[in-house]
Design an enzyme around this catalytic site. Structure first.
Site, PDB file in Angstrom:
ATOM      1  NE  ARG A 167     -26.940  21.484   6.775  1.00 33.32           N
ATOM      2  CZ  ARG A 167     -27.104  22.671   6.207  1.00 33.32           C
ATOM      3  NH1 ARG A 167     -27.610  23.681   6.912  1.00 33.32           N
ATOM      4  NH2 ARG A 167     -26.799  22.870   4.948  1.00 33.32           N
ATOM      5  CB  CYS A 186     -32.069  25.487  10.372  1.00 34.52           C
ATOM      6  SG  CYS A 186     -32.786  26.903   9.525  1.00 34.52           S
ATOM      7  CG  ASP A 226     -35.947  28.796   9.788  1.00 41.16           C
ATOM      8  OD1 ASP A 226     -34.923  29.441  10.134  1.00 41.16           O
ATOM      9  OD2 ASP A 226     -36.034  28.204   8.709  1.00 41.16           O
ATOM     10  CG  HIS A 246     -32.731  23.268   4.305  1.00 46.31           C
ATOM     11  ND1 HIS A 246     -31.605  22.678   3.776  1.00 46.31           N
ATOM     12  CD2 HIS A 246     -32.293  24.305   5.086  1.00 46.31           C
ATOM     13  CE1 HIS A 246     -30.534  23.320   4.206  1.00 46.31           C
ATOM     14  NE2 HIS A 246     -30.923  24.307   5.007  1.00 46.31           N
ATOM     15  CD  GLN A 278     -30.719  22.588   9.379  1.00 45.96           C
ATOM     16  OE1 GLN A 278     -29.900  23.316   8.825  1.00 45.96           O
ATOM     17  NE2 GLN A 278     -30.540  22.122  10.612  1.00 45.96           N
ATOM     18  NE  ARG A 305     -28.471  28.793   0.945  1.00 45.03           N
ATOM     19  CZ  ARG A 305     -28.449  28.814   2.263  1.00 45.03           C
ATOM     20  NH1 ARG A 305     -27.718  27.949   2.918  1.00 45.03           N
ATOM     21  NH2 ARG A 305     -29.151  29.697   2.925  1.00 45.03           N
TER      22      ARG A 305
END
Length: 310
Positions: free
Chosen positions: A293, A265, A226, A135, A138, A108
């Site tokens: 996830r 998310c 988001d 991402h 996700q 990440r």
């Protein structure tokens, strides 16, 4: 069934065709079902996943750690400050060394170019846990969640409201690959950059930019937003001022289809990008999304290690 193949990196949704992504999702669904029945197939017994984090993490760290363990493997958690990366060892050299120790790397990291450099030098699978550009893990979890509740994502209208970011970009990739349509409403100050605009153009008309967030959400089967303030953002007050008209509240959700779902998310800043009555309301599936996830990434892990079906 496991297969022998070249190194399987999982870096972006757009690197795959729909058939490959569907195989990964099918494995994710199957592994979730087996876990619910009390079975944990040790597909990755004696395998070790290195998890490298440039910044703090909750969902990515815990879901990959638990997922790898549920598949019979082990994990090592590292941060850039704990590694020689903090003393300017190159990512390529780090990848070559780590490939001698572990069986896969999940990273990440904000720089997408750094991710690509690491993957280019690694001789083991590399998984994109998040970059500023995309991402992908996700979005697989999001698709799994939508299809659990409403059916094929390829028949859905997706609406994105807020600023343009990595999650939005990966959703553009998903719509391009799986079908369906997507409407995006962002303020011009925080709209798509040239890379995102290129990805939108590649969608072949499936993705539309709309100024008015209310028009973007109208009739949508899925509404997504988001956080307005991400790690590294310094213009906090300005972002909140400009993005305020894009807040997802009940009046905005009421414009979507009757059975529309809401996703985020996480982490969410309640009262900024979404109100609590939406976040906790009957259309919200944010915690199902967070749970998935774990399952989606187990599918990714299995695929990276050569499994095409379970």
């Amino acid at each position: 069934m496991a297969s022998t193949s070249p190194i399987r990196h999982f870096l972006d949704i757009k690197q795959f065709d729909a058939a490959t992504l569907r195989r990964i999702l099918d494995m994710s669904v199957r592994l979730k079902k087996l876990l619910g029945e009390g079975e944990r197939p040790a597909l990755l017994k004696d395998r070790v996943l290195a998890m490298i984090f440039e910044r703090e993490s909750t969902r990515t760290r815990v879901s990959f750690d638990v997922g790898m363990r549920q598949l019979g493997g082990e994990t090592i958690m590292l941060t850039g400050k704990e590694m020689q990366l903090s003393r300017e060892e190159t990512l390529a050299d780090t990848a070559r060394v780590m490939s001698r120790y572990v069986d896969a790397i999940m990273i990440r990291i904000l720089s997408h170019d750094d991710l690509l450099e690491l993957a280019g030098a690694a001789s083991v699978p590399v998984i994109n846990g998040l970059t500023r550009v995309s991402h992908p893990c996700q979005i697989l979890a999001d698709i799994q969640t939508f299809e659990e509740h409403r059916g094929p994502i390829g028949e859905a209208k997706v609406a994105w409201v807020g600023d343009a970011n990595n999650v939005m970009t990966s959703w553009v990739h998903a719509v391009t690959t799986f079908g369906g349509t997507m409407t995006i409403s962002t303020p011009k100050e925080y709209g798509p950059d040239q890379g995102m605009l290129s990805d939108i153009a590649d969608a072949g008309g499936r993705v539309e930019l709309i100024d008015d967030p209310r028009a973007a959400v109208e009739g949508a089967d899925l509404v997504i937003t988001d956080t307005w303030v991400s790690m590294g953002d310094s213009d906090v007050n300005e972002r909140r001022r400009i993005l305020k008209p894009y807040r997802v509240d009940k009046s905005l959700m009421n414009l979507a289809a009757k059975k529309a779902l809401f996703m985020h998310c996480l982490p969410a800043h309640r009262g900024d990008e979404v109100t609590s009555d939406v976040m906790d309301g009957p259309q919200s599936v944010v915690f199902d999304e967070a749970e998935n996830r774990l399952h989606a990434q187990k599918g990714v892990l299995a695929w990276c290690f050569g499994w095409d079906e379970i």
